[in-house]
Design an enzyme around this catalytic site. Structure first.
Site, PDB file in Angstrom:
ATOM      1  N   LYS A  32     -66.459 -76.167 -22.271  1.00 43.67           N
ATOM      2  CA  LYS A  32     -65.246 -76.971 -22.392  1.00 43.67           C
ATOM      3  C   LYS A  32     -64.332 -76.494 -23.513  1.00 43.67           C
ATOM      4  CE  LYS A  32     -68.217 -80.768 -20.972  1.00 43.67           C
ATOM      5  NZ  LYS A  32     -68.827 -82.073 -21.348  1.00 43.67           N
ATOM      6  N   SER A  70     -66.379 -89.545 -25.116  1.00 45.02           N
ATOM      7  CA  SER A  70     -67.187 -90.753 -25.264  1.00 45.02           C
ATOM      8  C   SER A  70     -67.947 -90.786 -26.583  1.00 45.02           C
ATOM      9  CB  SER A  70     -68.175 -90.847 -24.101  1.00 45.02           C
ATOM     10  OG  SER A  70     -69.010 -89.696 -24.081  1.00 45.02           O
ATOM     11  N   THR A  95     -67.943 -86.865 -22.314  1.00 44.02           N
ATOM     12  CA  THR A  95     -68.046 -85.615 -23.058  1.00 44.02           C
ATOM     13  C   THR A  95     -67.705 -85.876 -24.516  1.00 44.02           C
ATOM     14  OG1 THR A  95     -67.364 -83.305 -23.097  1.00 44.02           O
ATOM     15  CG2 THR A  95     -65.659 -84.927 -22.725  1.00 44.02           C
ATOM     16  N   CYS A 134     -74.897 -90.881 -27.952  1.00 45.58           N
ATOM     17  CA  CYS A 134     -74.113 -90.987 -26.720  1.00 45.58           C
ATOM     18  C   CYS A 134     -74.919 -90.402 -25.564  1.00 45.58           C
ATOM     19  CB  CYS A 134     -72.778 -90.253 -26.867  1.00 45.58           C
ATOM     20  SG  CYS A 134     -71.770 -90.276 -25.372  1.00 45.58           S
ATOM     21  N   GLY A 184     -59.828 -77.273 -26.511  1.00 44.18           N
ATOM     22  CA  GLY A 184     -60.970 -78.021 -25.993  1.00 44.18           C
ATOM     23  C   GLY A 184     -60.473 -79.181 -25.158  1.00 44.18           C
ATOM     24  N   THR A 235     -73.570 -87.098 -23.765  1.00 47.02           N
ATOM     25  CA  THR A 235     -73.421 -85.889 -24.584  1.00 47.02           C
ATOM     26  C   THR A 235     -74.798 -85.265 -24.783  1.00 47.02           C
ATOM     27  OG1 THR A 235     -71.548 -86.878 -25.751  1.00 47.02           O
ATOM     28  CG2 THR A 235     -72.588 -84.974 -26.769  1.00 47.02           C
TER      29      THR A 235
END
Length: 268
Positions: free
Chosen positions: A87, A203, A55, A238, A124, A241
């Site tokens: 999130k 990440s 994430t 990423c 978060g 994501t």
């Protein structure tokens, strides 16, 4: 010599299979004590991808606003489980100035009119959902215990997270922000405040943080614009994501720096 023959032809085969093949070649080889085939492999075992890596959460403070944004992708190994998870959460204190806050739409409207909505905290999380919500409940308890003191509440949470034998097993990272400060909390007992008003976990955090720092000084871009552009860049780099962003924005208090000229005027 027998060992070299077994290693050359049978390699990482199982002990039962190796002994069975050896006995078919020569009965004396399978009973030889020097040909004990090890049951372990020298190949390193790679752990599965940990949940809190999949994430990206970014927090930026700029021009009187703080914006926290996160993607919506939930990954389990190499598979995308959900693309629109939320999130980012906003939590409110249970009491304001010693007075309990009533639930309901009317109370929320009254708080916004009186300017008390700024007392909320944006959180978060990156990590396992159960672990993150466990820490979120703990943080709410600390904020109720130390109202208006986010830094102290985070320190107390980190202390319990580090020392408690059950909490230390939780795998998650938190970003918290209010009108005064933004902090990162980790399971190692760290409570970090950024020097450039940019924080990120997950990440894709290196990509998002680098982009946010580059855009921080661009005039005409708000905190939300910086977050959105930075997250867009991170999602392109990423694989864990996506571009389904959820965010929360809140007005903050800017610290006013007192210049030397102002001090001289006051003295006059």
């Amino acid at each position: 010599m027998h060992q070299n023959i077994a290693r050359r032809f049978f390699g990482r085969s199982t002990p039962k299979l190796s002994s069975r093949i050896l006995s078919s070649i020569s009965p004396s080889l399978s009973t030889s004590p020097s040909l004990q085939v090890s049951s372990y492999s020298t190949t390193p075992i790679r752990n599965e991808l940990q949940a809190y890596h999949g994430t990206t959460i970014l927090c930026v403070r700029k021009d009187g606003q703080v914006c926290m944004m996160g993607d919506g992708q939930v990954s389990m190994g190499n598979m995308v489980v959900k693309p629109n998870a939320r999130k980012i959460r906003r939590i409110y204190p249970k009491s304001l100035d010693g007075k309990p806050v009533e639930n309901g739409d009317d109370s929320d409207n009254d708080n916004e009119e009186n300017g008390e909505s700024k007392s909320s905290t944006i959180v978060g999380f990156a990590g396992s959902t159960a672990d993150a919500f466990t820490l979120l409940e703990r943080l709410e308890g600390k904020l109720d215990e130390y109202p208006g003191q986010l830094a102290r509440s985070c320190v107390e949470l980190a202390k319990g997270w580090r020392t408690d034998k059950y909490l230390r097993r939780l795998e998650a990272s938190l970003l918290v922000a209010d009108e005064n400060i933004s902090l990162e909390i980790t399971g190692n007992g760290d409570v970090l405040e950024s020097h450039d008003k940019v924080l990120s976990v997950g990440s894709g955090s290196p990509f998002a943080m680098a982009a946010a720092r580059a855009l921080q000084d661009v005039e005409g871009m708000s905190a939300e614009d910086v977050c959105r552009k930075s997250m867009d860049i991170a999602s392109d780099m990423c694989v864990f994501t996506n571009k389904n962003f959820k965010y929360e924005v809140m007005d903050i208090k800017e610290k006013k720096e007192v210049d030397g000229d102002d001090d001289d005027k006051k003295d006059e």
